[in-house]
Design a protein around this motif. Sequence first.
Motif, mmCIF file in Angstrom:
data_model
loop_
_atom_site.group_PDB
_atom_site.id
_atom_site.type_symbol
_atom_site.label_atom_id
_atom_site.label_comp_id
_atom_site.label_asym_id
_atom_site.label_seq_id
_atom_site.Cartn_x
_atom_site.Cartn_y
_atom_site.Cartn_z
ATOM 1 N N GLY A 194 -17.015 18.127 1.848
ATOM 2 C CA GLY A 194 -17.857 18.168 3.043
ATOM 3 C C GLY A 194 -17.995 16.831 3.734
ATOM 4 O O GLY A 194 -18.872 16.672 4.590
ATOM 5 N N VAL A 195 -17.148 15.850 3.389
ATOM 6 C CA VAL A 195 -17.211 14.524 3.990
ATOM 7 C C VAL A 195 -16.388 14.517 5.277
ATOM 8 O O VAL A 195 -15.225 14.944 5.284
ATOM 9 N N GLN A 196 -16.982 14.032 6.352
ATOM 10 C CA GLN A 196 -16.251 13.921 7.607
ATOM 11 C C GLN A 196 -15.294 12.741 7.516
ATOM 12 O O GLN A 196 -15.689 11.604 7.303
ATOM 13 N N ILE A 197 -14.027 13.033 7.697
ATOM 14 C CA ILE A 197 -13.021 11.991 7.558
ATOM 15 C C ILE A 197 -12.329 11.648 8.870
ATOM 16 O O ILE A 197 -11.600 10.649 8.936
ATOM 17 N N ALA A 198 -12.583 12.456 9.888
ATOM 18 C CA ALA A 198 -11.969 12.164 11.196
ATOM 19 C C ALA A 198 -12.599 13.072 12.237
ATOM 20 O O ALA A 198 -13.395 13.967 11.913
ATOM 21 N N VAL A 208 0.852 -1.191 0.000
ATOM 22 C CA VAL A 208 0.000 0.000 0.000
ATOM 23 C C VAL A 208 0.887 1.240 0.000
ATOM 24 O O VAL A 208 1.817 1.357 0.807
ATOM 25 N N GLU A 209 0.583 2.178 -0.904
ATOM 26 C CA GLU A 209 1.317 3.438 -0.999
ATOM 27 C C GLU A 209 0.341 4.610 -0.966
ATOM 28 O O GLU A 209 -0.836 4.452 -1.268
ATOM 29 N N GLY A 210 0.872 5.809 -0.595
ATOM 30 C CA GLY A 210 0.092 7.040 -0.662
ATOM 31 C C GLY A 210 -0.699 7.378 0.583
ATOM 32 O O GLY A 210 -1.482 8.337 0.574
ATOM 33 N N THR A 211 -0.539 6.643 1.663
ATOM 34 C CA THR A 211 -1.319 6.913 2.872
ATOM 35 C C THR A 211 -0.595 7.916 3.768
ATOM 36 O O THR A 211 0.636 7.869 3.910
ATOM 37 N N LYS A 212 -1.362 8.820 4.363
ATOM 38 C CA LYS A 212 -0.853 9.775 5.354
ATOM 39 C C LYS A 212 -1.688 9.697 6.634
ATOM 40 O O LYS A 212 -1.157 9.482 7.721
ATOM 41 N N MET A 213 -2.992 9.899 6.457
ATOM 42 C CA MET A 213 -3.873 9.779 7.614
ATOM 43 C C MET A 213 -4.067 8.317 8.006
ATOM 44 O O MET A 213 -4.205 7.996 9.179
ATOM 45 N N LEU A 214 -4.092 7.457 7.049
ATOM 46 C CA LEU A 214 -4.328 6.040 7.286
ATOM 47 C C LEU A 214 -3.017 5.306 7.490
ATOM 48 O O LEU A 214 -1.967 5.703 6.961
ATOM 49 N N PRO A 227 -15.557 1.263 2.204
ATOM 50 C CA PRO A 227 -15.985 1.632 3.561
ATOM 51 C C PRO A 227 -14.997 2.531 4.305
ATOM 52 O O PRO A 227 -15.365 3.130 5.325
ATOM 53 N N ILE A 228 -13.778 2.657 3.829
ATOM 54 C CA ILE A 228 -12.792 3.520 4.493
ATOM 55 C C ILE A 228 -13.018 4.940 3.989
ATOM 56 O O ILE A 228 -12.703 5.273 2.840
ATOM 57 N N VAL A 229 -13.551 5.803 4.836
ATOM 58 C CA VAL A 229 -13.965 7.145 4.395
ATOM 59 C C VAL A 229 -12.780 8.012 4.030
ATOM 60 O O VAL A 229 -12.922 8.967 3.250
ATOM 61 N N GLN A 230 -11.618 7.743 4.570
ATOM 62 C CA GLN A 230 -10.454 8.573 4.253
ATOM 63 C C GLN A 230 -9.943 8.347 2.834
ATOM 64 O O GLN A 230 -9.163 9.148 2.330
ATOM 65 N N VAL A 231 -10.392 7.264 2.192
ATOM 66 C CA VAL A 231 -9.927 6.953 0.839
ATOM 67 C C VAL A 231 -10.853 7.625 -0.174
ATOM 68 O O VAL A 231 -12.049 7.330 -0.228
ATOM 69 N N LYS A 232 -10.278 8.508 -0.983
ATOM 70 C CA LYS A 232 -11.067 9.166 -2.024
ATOM 71 C C LYS A 232 -11.084 8.330 -3.300
ATOM 72 O O LYS A 232 -12.111 8.194 -3.958
ATOM 73 N N SER A 233 -9.956 7.773 -3.660
ATOM 74 C CA SER A 233 -9.861 6.888 -4.820
ATOM 75 C C SER A 233 -8.680 5.955 -4.618
ATOM 76 O O SER A 233 -7.832 6.168 -3.738
ATOM 77 N N VAL A 234 -8.640 4.931 -5.444
ATOM 78 C CA VAL A 234 -7.590 3.926 -5.305
ATOM 79 C C VAL A 234 -7.251 3.371 -6.676
ATOM 80 O O VAL A 234 -8.116 3.271 -7.551
ATOM 81 N N GLU A 235 -6.003 3.059 -6.866
ATOM 82 C CA GLU A 235 -5.527 2.411 -8.079
ATOM 83 C C GLU A 235 -4.763 1.152 -7.694
ATOM 84 O O GLU A 235 -4.099 1.122 -6.644
ATOM 85 N N SER A 236 -4.848 0.136 -8.530
ATOM 86 C CA SER A 236 -4.163 -1.123 -8.245
ATOM 87 C C SER A 236 -3.403 -1.580 -9.475
ATOM 88 O O SER A 236 -3.792 -1.302 -10.608
ATOM 89 N N ARG A 237 -2.328 -2.317 -9.210
ATOM 90 C CA ARG A 237 -1.502 -2.835 -10.300
ATOM 91 C C ARG A 237 -0.892 -4.156 -9.872
ATOM 92 O O ARG A 237 -0.419 -4.296 -8.727
#
Length: 339
Positions: free
Chosen positions: A225-229, A145-151, A182-192
Amino acid sequence: MAPSPRKPGVPRLGSSGSPTSSPSTAEDHGGTSFDEPPLVAGGSEDPGGSRISLGRSAKVTVLHPVDASDAGTRDAEVGDAVDGSDDRPSRAARRPAPVLAFPVPRAKRVRRRAILAVVSIVAVVAAVMALAVFSPVLAVRTITVEGTKMLAPAQVQAALAPLRGRPLPLVTPSDVSRLVAPIVQVKSVESRAVPPNTLLVTVVERVPVALVKQTDGYSVVDGDGVQIATAKDPSAYPVPVIDPQGAHMSHDTFLAVTGVLSALPADVLGQLATASAESVDSVQLKLSNGQTVVWGNAQDRDLKAKVLQALMKSAQNPAQGQAPVNVFDVSTPWHPVTR
């Protein structure tokens, strides 16, 4: 009556199987001797003493076996031809059926070989694909997993646990997106897929742009306007606090404020103290040093953000004798005003 035309003499077989000739035949051929058994044109003599006559056509070769017992019949045919009588129907009835040797056309042979080659290649490719898709050798064993800061990466890895053991070629981006939704902190995701056993997941997190005052703390929201934390201490996030009156804002006004904040550069966003709006057309920002930003509506927000950044930088080094700036008005970005 004119005599019937005579045909060339045909060598006759005696009782011993050797050819003989009649005087008339020899005369017709200019004294030619038939002491040696002649061969029919294109024919050959087999070891058993029989003769093979090769008939020719334009396209195929017809093989007619001729043996010594058939010599008498051949003599009779010649005699009948001379006398004018024809016994060919009875001869045809006794004659063996010809054997036709039709050669296979070259184009047909080439086409058959091409079809066999294509079928073989398709079979090999299908076997390789089946091995690659369904083989446990390519099963998912590692999720990076890459790109996480809050998570924490472990949170995303736990959500993607159902993919472990599945063949790597069968893992689709929609599968990954569905599991991390279901993880609200994730706006989008890419996989390879990284053969042979690694699934690389890149996460784009929602960016906090404001804190909203709640009875027991603060809600952290992003530009949508999404509550993320949630937070107890507002200093944990370098973002402005939406005015307490924001609790009575309409949903559209609230989204207008968060949309404006999401357009600001990080260095400007970190200097804000509060954000407020009475309507979607009257967004105002308050800096931590007391300066005010009149923003207006959410239109041209990217251009307004660049103009505000330039005005704030200019105000930090005012010209000699210039009064300090208290208000930055970028509601009309083509004609900004400071006062």
